[in-house]
Design a protein around this motif. Sequence first.
Motif, PDB file in Angstrom:
ATOM      1  N   SER A  40       0.470   3.847  -3.137  1.00  0.00           N
ATOM      2  CA  SER A  40       0.018   5.201  -2.820  1.00  0.00           C
ATOM      3  C   SER A  40       1.010   6.244  -3.323  1.00  0.00           C
ATOM      4  CB  SER A  40      -0.172   5.362  -1.311  1.00  0.00           C
ATOM      5  OG  SER A  40      -1.300   4.651  -0.857  1.00  0.00           O
ATOM      6  N   THR A  91       0.832  -1.206   0.000  1.00  0.00           N
ATOM      7  CA  THR A  91       0.000   0.000   0.000  1.00  0.00           C
ATOM      8  C   THR A  91       0.867   1.257   0.000  1.00  0.00           C
ATOM      9  OG1 THR A  91      -0.251   0.213   2.406  1.00  0.00           O
ATOM     10  CG2 THR A  91      -1.817  -1.216   1.279  1.00  0.00           C
ATOM     11  N   SER A 135      -2.139   3.452   6.737  1.00  0.00           N
ATOM     12  CA  SER A 135      -2.705   2.643   5.656  1.00  0.00           C
ATOM     13  C   SER A 135      -4.106   2.211   6.071  1.00  0.00           C
ATOM     14  CB  SER A 135      -1.841   1.399   5.408  1.00  0.00           C
ATOM     15  OG  SER A 135      -2.493   0.505   4.531  1.00  0.00           O
ATOM     16  N   ASP A 185      -3.617   8.934   1.136  1.00  0.00           N
ATOM     17  CA  ASP A 185      -2.935   8.878   2.423  1.00  0.00           C
ATOM     18  C   ASP A 185      -1.666   9.720   2.359  1.00  0.00           C
ATOM     19  OD1 ASP A 185      -1.111   7.351   0.980  1.00  0.00           O
ATOM     20  OD2 ASP A 185      -1.737   5.445   1.860  1.00  0.00           O
TER      21      ASP A 185
END
Length: 373
Positions: A43, A39, A253, A298
């Motif tokens: 991202s 992740t 996350s 994020d």
Amino acid sequence: MKRLLLSLVLVLPLLAGCTKKDNEIAIGEYDSMTGSEATFGLSSNKGVRLAIDEINAAGGVKGKKLALTAMDDQGKNEEAAAAVTRLITQNKVVAILGGVASGRSKAAAPIAQSKGVPFLSTGSTNPDVTKIGNFVFRVCFIDPFQGFVMAKFANENLKLKKVAILRDVKNDYSVGLADAFVQEFKKRGGEIVDDLSYQSGDIDFKAQLTQIRSKNPDGIYIPGYYTEVGLIAQQARQLGIKAPLMGGDGWDSDKLSEIGKDAINGNYYSNHYTTESTDPAVTEFIKKFKAKYNETPDALAALGYDAAKILAAAIERAHDLSGNAIRDELAKTKDFAGVTGKITLNENRDAVKSAVIIQVDGKNRKYVTTISP
């Protein structure tokens, strides 16, 4: 085979049209787009791509389009080094973005340094990363500051007196944060009642948590990645430990809540930005990111976005596309108005900026406070 296919799916669209042309400037990115902390890399890559799309739509850099080649390091140090080598020798990139994990940046950055290619890390917070050489930069704050931030918050805001540490002993990032927290918390008169370890990939933490429970701490600092932290939170609550848990940006996350479920709620971590910000630059970034990817960005996405924008600005200012010229302009970055705050790169090529404290509430991330350098 599935991992290989996923890697190709991620990389091939970015490679399309990225053969060096006279009207293009080749830049590279490597990130962990598969593996245990995928992740983070996904991202960061999304943030980088969004920034490059915006830059190219506005006319590019020096009248040329930025051509991005992105490679997956699979969450492995040796793959990070191999990716950077390929980006430099085969794709002939003028600069490299990426490197969320400090350990992988420490494996990859020496190659860029030896070749004189500017290397701008998005999220590697270990202090040793930029010590590799004068071509290595980062847009994130460093571990000593992040450890200081949480120690200050634990002491001043949470009023904790006794804290236990649970660190990933094989992770440069985790060790760095833990060391910084311990130093600052003790400096403020706090007591470290225990300092225990685990390793990435572990799934049973009950032995360490049982020992910590016997010390009755006011809080537990766990500066690891979401993959283990979620499990630790669940097991801590199962053992009746009610003390608040604290960590760093490695918690950031959506998977944290999927793994930790209700046990992770109410706990705190330091981070690079908050989605609750009313800063127009932040709100506009979130709006564009959601429109492109149908998800809320994020901190790693925000750092990737800022890194691409800072690199593009340095290339635009540089008198040519040589590594030295771009390096010199990166070093001059001052008060850059980024999504993750106002960014100045200091004499050590580290970003000087504020940090925020976030409280977990399911998949929501509640802003608590900002702590400045």
